[in-house]
Design a protein around this motif. Structure first.
Motif: not given
Length: 326
Positions: A266-271
């Motif tokens: 989720d963090l990677s997609r968020f950034r």
């Protein structure tokens, strides 16, 4: 004549003394008779279907131990002195801190300190909705709104293993210059016309854009009030730690993202940009001049990058961590 004047003065002094005593007695009586914040009068069986849903979501957190159901005397929140009666039968008095923000649009904030400096209370209320956090030394309670005037006062296990996820992954796809460059910010000034330095006034403000998934938002009757309360809690932690900065809520909105089940993913997609996941956050970040971006998801734990680069100021936090300073 002198004797008459002296007698008159004594009479005036006596009247003033009696008036003072009457005022003092009235103030003491008012304090002693002040209605406590909670009326504990509910049972789980009597809850509506929606109230049971919000209670179930609240108790999914491993940090939440036990709960008591109550209604709230909102009239007490309009006073500078708040009497809080906890489920364990103890009663505490808090005084409002007027140096802290007391309103956020139509949502009101009551922040105060008790007899000891470690006694803190944060409450946000809006149109019958109440949420908050109470800390007494090493005991903490969260107030979760269950809708229709009912709240759950939940004891928090501050020593539980919440399974918090963190990362210190090394950033390799940015240049060295970008990775470690100083972040320019309106609350910074130039020292000798060269290196940007933080102003040492304690007035530095970091603007945070918050977006949350529908899965996370569905756990609360009013997600915005919850976010406002979390910002207030974070700022109390900053004050206690002497960090010299405060967090400012730049904007808050619900997104259409479907959680992957992995905080790191989720963090990677968020950034990321142009990958079809949460791409609107970059537009919103520019629109609201946000320094950092926070994604709120269902579940617990949290993950973020460790970097000074503006392109890596992203984090993910689970709602089950809302009961503690996080």
């Amino acid at each position: 004549m002198r004797k008459l004047y002296s007698t008159h003065n004594k009479l005036k002094a006596g009247i003033r003394y009696k008036l003072f005593l009457a005022f003092l007695c009235t103030s003491i009586a008012s304090s002693l008779n002040a209605d406590p914040l909670f009326n504990y009068n509910g049972t789980k069986e009597a809850l509506s279907k929606s109230q049971q849903h919000y209670l179930t979501k609240a108790m999914e957190s491993e940090l939440h131990r036990s709960f008591s159901l109550a209604t709230v005397n909102e009239s007490g929140l309009k006073s500078d002195v708040l009497t809080i009666n906890l489920p364990n039968g103890l009663v505490y008095e808090f005084r409002r801190d007027h140096s802290r923000e007391n309103s956020h649009g139509m949502r009101h904030i009551w922040i105060g300190t008790g007899e000891a400096e470690s006694w803190k209370v944060h409450i946000v209320w809006y149109s019958g909705y109440v949420t908050g956090h109470i800390a007494i030394d090493d005991i903490a309670y969260v107030i979760r709104d269950l809708s229709d005037g009912m709240v759950a006062v939940i004891e928090v296990d501050l020593f539980a293993d919440d399974g918090c996820l963190t990362t210190n992954e090394i950033i390799t796809d940015d240049s060295e210059e970008d990775r470690y460059r100083d972040i320019k910010h309106p609350d910074q000034h130039e020292k000798n016309g060269t290196t940007p330095m933080l102003m040492g006034t304690g007035e530095c403000s970091i603007r945070v854009l918050v977006t949350y998934t529908s899965a996370a938002g569905g756990a609360f009757t009013d997600m915005l009030s919850e976010i406002i309360n979390q910002v207030a809690l974070a700022n109390t932690a900053n004050i206690n730690s002497g960090t010299g900065f405060q967090i400012e809520l730049a904007a808050c909105y619900q997104n259409s993202y479907t959680e992957s089940g992995s905080s790191s993913t989720d963090l990677s997609r968020f950034r990321g940009t142009g990958d079809g996941f949460l791409d609107d956050v970059h537009t919103e970040r520019s629109l609201w001049s946000a320094d950092q971006c926070a994604l709120i998801i269902n579940g617990g734990g949290g993950v973020a990058y460790l970097s000074n680069s503006t392109s890596y100021q992203f984090s993910v936090t689970g709602i089950n961590n809302f009961g503690v300073y996080t």
